[in-house]
Design an enzyme around this catalytic site. Structure first.
Site, PDB file in Angstrom:
ATOM      1  N   ARG A 166     -51.545  -6.918  72.711  1.00  0.00           N
ATOM      2  CA  ARG A 166     -50.447  -7.055  71.744  1.00  0.00           C
ATOM      3  C   ARG A 166     -49.246  -7.752  72.383  1.00  0.00           C
ATOM      4  NH1 ARG A 166     -50.266  -2.183  67.280  1.00  0.00           N
ATOM      5  NH2 ARG A 166     -52.503  -2.260  66.760  1.00  0.00           N
ATOM      6  N   ARG A 181     -55.858  -5.473  66.135  1.00  0.00           N
ATOM      7  CA  ARG A 181     -56.659  -4.248  66.117  1.00  0.00           C
ATOM      8  C   ARG A 181     -58.097  -4.579  66.534  1.00  0.00           C
ATOM      9  NH1 ARG A 181     -54.688   0.216  63.727  1.00  0.00           N
ATOM     10  NH2 ARG A 181     -53.219  -1.065  62.565  1.00  0.00           N
ATOM     11  N   GLU A 227     -45.972  -2.255  66.252  1.00  0.00           N
ATOM     12  CA  GLU A 227     -46.088  -1.327  67.381  1.00  0.00           C
ATOM     13  C   GLU A 227     -46.741  -1.986  68.592  1.00  0.00           C
ATOM     14  OE1 GLU A 227     -48.872   2.259  68.907  1.00  0.00           O
ATOM     15  OE2 GLU A 227     -48.785   1.939  66.740  1.00  0.00           O
ATOM     16  N   ARG A 258     -62.128   1.422  71.146  1.00  0.00           N
ATOM     17  CA  ARG A 258     -61.905   2.247  69.961  1.00  0.00           C
ATOM     18  C   ARG A 258     -62.722   1.719  68.790  1.00  0.00           C
ATOM     19  NH1 ARG A 258     -55.308   3.247  70.338  1.00  0.00           N
ATOM     20  NH2 ARG A 258     -55.342   4.074  72.476  1.00  0.00           N
ATOM     21  N   SER A 289     -46.590   3.466  72.348  1.00  0.00           N
ATOM     22  CA  SER A 289     -46.245   4.821  71.918  1.00  0.00           C
ATOM     23  C   SER A 289     -46.046   5.662  73.166  1.00  0.00           C
ATOM     24  CB  SER A 289     -47.349   5.439  71.055  1.00  0.00           C
ATOM     25  OG  SER A 289     -47.344   4.913  69.757  1.00  0.00           O
TER      26      SER A 289
END
Length: 425
Positions: free
Chosen positions: A389, A275, A347, A260, A350
Site C-alpha cells: 500500500r 487488497r 488505510e 489472507r 493499524s
C-alpha cells in the site's frame, strides 16, 4: 481471552463492552455456567474426600471382622457420581472456554461508539495533498503503463488478487521495506526479527485469529497456517513465558510476506494492489508491563506516522469506533494515506493495544523483581507499514504527466541513485 473472575467482579462493564460491540451475550450467562462448573468442582472434591474416608473405614472394618457391605455399595455409587462430575466439569470447561475465546475484547472507554468506519474520529492530519497540472490516475494504470505491474500473468499463475512487479517497481517495493526496517531498528528501538511464515493452531489462537477467523487465512494440507501478519509470530515468541519486568518493553519488527484469503471482501478493491491475497508488510510488536500499554500505543502510532512523514506522503490518523475496531483490540488508531488517484484517504496502518487479551490466550506473563506474583503482559501491534500500500501511495503521489514516478528523496540511497522510474522504451 476474557478472565471469568473479572467478568464476575465487573458484570456491568462487561455487558457495556459487549453491547458496544453488538455481541449478544451477557455476563450473567457466563457467570451461570461458571457457577455450575464451580459447584461441580466442589461436589467432586467432596466426593473424593468421602471416597478416601470410606476406604479407610472399610479397611478398619475388615481388620475387625465387621460387615462393610453398605460402605462398599456407597463406594460403588460414588464411583459413578465422581465420573459424572468429572464429565460434567469437562463439558462446562469446554463450553466456557469456547465462549470466552470467541468473544471480542472489551473496548477502551476512550473508543467512540459507532456503527462503521464512517463513525471513526479523526485525531490529526499531516501534510497537504499535492496539486497536479494533469488528472492523476490510480496506481494500476501507472504500473501497467510502465510495463512493470502485471496482473494478467499473476492471474494465470495464481488466480485473482495477485500481482507481479518487475524492474523499477520491484526495486521500489524492496527499497520501501528496507527503509522501514532501518528506521524502526535504528531510530525507534525495535529489534529486527526473521520469523517463520507457517505456524501451528496454537500460534493463531494466541493472537486471536482462531477459532473465529479461520476462513480469513490459508491452511496447508498438513494443518499449518500461512501467517496473515507477522504479528502472529512476533507476539507468540513470549507464549508460555514468564518475563522479568526489567526486560520490558520488548519491541520487535519484521518484514514478511503475509497471506489472507479476503473471505469477506468480495467485490471490494478488485482492481489493483489494495487488497491482495499475498503482500509484504513491516510489522511492529510490543510486549509491555500493564501500566505502560496506553503510552506504548501512542509511541507505536508515531513510529508508523514517521514513515509517511519521511516519505512526504499526506496522511490522517483516526481512532476506530466500536463498530470498526478489530476483534482483539481494545483501542486502535488507523493511519490513512492520501491517494490522489482515488481522491481519498485509504488505510495503510493499524496500531492496536490488545491489553492482556492476547496474553491470556498465550499465557504470557511477567514478574516484578522480588514479587512471587505474576501478571499478564500487555501486547500491542501495528503496521509500520503495509509495504504494498505504501508503494501505491508513492506511485500515486509522485506520478508525473509522462507516466513516470519520481523517487522520494529518502528512498534514493536504497534505489542505487535512481531518481525517476520511467516507462520502458
Amino acid at each position: 481471552m476474557h478472565d471469568i473472575k473479572w467478568i464476575r467482579d465487573n458484570p456491568d462493564a462487561f455487558d457495556a463492552g459487549m453491547t458496544a460491540r453488538k455481541v449478544d451475550i451477557t455476563a450473567q450467562r457466563l457467570i451461570d455456567i461458571d457457577a455450575d462448573r464451580r459447584r461441580l468442582m466442589t461436589d467432586h472434591q467432596e466426593m473424593l474426600a468421602r471416597r478416601k474416608s470410606i476406604s479407610g473405614e472399610i479397611g478398619k472394618l475388615r481388620q475387625s471382622g465387621g460387615n462393610s457391605d453398605d460402605l462398599m455399595a456407597e463406594m460403588g455409587s460414588l464411583k459413578d457420581r465422581i465420573k459424572e462430575a468429572e464429565d460434567g466439569q469437562a463439558g462446562l470447561n469446554e463450553q466456557l472456554d469456547l465462549l470466552l475465546s470467541s468473544l471480542p475484547n472489551v473496548i477502551d472507554a476512550e473508543v467512540p461508539i459507532g456503527e462503521s468506519e464512517d463513525d471513526n474520529v479523526e485525531v490529526r492530519k499531516w501534510g497537504t495533498p499535492g496539486s497536479f497540472d494533469f488528472e492523476p490516475v490510480e496506481h494500476f494504470a501507472i504500473g501497467e503503463k510502465l510495463g512493470m505491474m502485471d496482473f494478467e500473468t499473476a492471474t494465470k499463475l495464481s488466480g485473482s488478487r495477485f500481482v507481479i512487479l518487475r524492474g523499477g517497481l520491484a526495486k521500489l517495493e524492496r527499497a520501501l521495506g528496507q527503509f522501514m526496517l532501518d528506521l524502526h531498528t535504528n531510530e525507534h528501538g525495535y529489534e529486527e526479527t526473521i520469523t517463520p511464515m507457517l505456524v501451528r493452531d496454537e500460534a493463531m489462537f494466541g493472537t486471536g485469529q482462531l477459532p473465529k477467523f479461520a476462513e480469513d487465512s490459508f491452511r496447508t494440507t498438513n494443518d499449518m497456517w500461512l501467517i496473515p501478519t507477522s504479528e502472529v509470530t512476533l507476539t507468540n515468541q513470549v507464549a508460555g513465558e514468564i518475563i522479568d519486568e526489567a526486560k520490558l518493553p520488548l519491541r520487535y519488527t519484521a518484514l514478511t510476506q503475509c497471506f489472507r484469503s479476503e473471505a469477506g471482501s468480495a467485490g471490494r478493491d478488485t482492481r489493483g494492489m489494495i487488497r491482495q491475497h499475498q503482500f509484504s508488510k513491516v510489522e511492529m510488536v510490543s510486549v509491555v508491563a500493564a501500566e505502560k500499554s496506553n503510552e506504548e500505543l501512542d509511541r507505536k502510532t508515531r513510529c508508523a506516522e514517521t514513515v509517511l512523514e519521511r516519505l512526504e506522503l499526506p496522511y490522517r490518523t483516526v481512532v476506530l469506533c466500536s463498530g470498526d475496531i478489530g476483534f482483539a483490540a481494545r483501542k486502535t488508531f488507523d493511519i490513512e494515506v492520501w491517494l490522489p488517484g482515488q481522491g481519498k484517504y485509504r488505510e495503510i496502518s493499524s496500531c492496536s493495544n490488545t491489553g492482556d487479551f492476547q496474553a491470556r490466550r498465550m499465557n504470557a506473563r511477567y514478574r516484578t523483581p522480588g514479587d512471587k506474583k505474576t501478571s499478564f503482559v500487555h501486547t500491542l501491534n501495528g503496521s509500520g507499514l503495509a509495504v504494498g500500500r505504501c508503494l501505491i501511495a508513492v506511485m500515486e503521489n509522485y506520478q508525473q504527466a509522462d507516466g513516470s514516478i519520481r523517487v522520494p528523496d529518502v528512498l534514493k540511497p536504497y534505489m542505487g541513485g535512481v531518481e525517476v522510474i520511467s516507462p520502458r522504451g
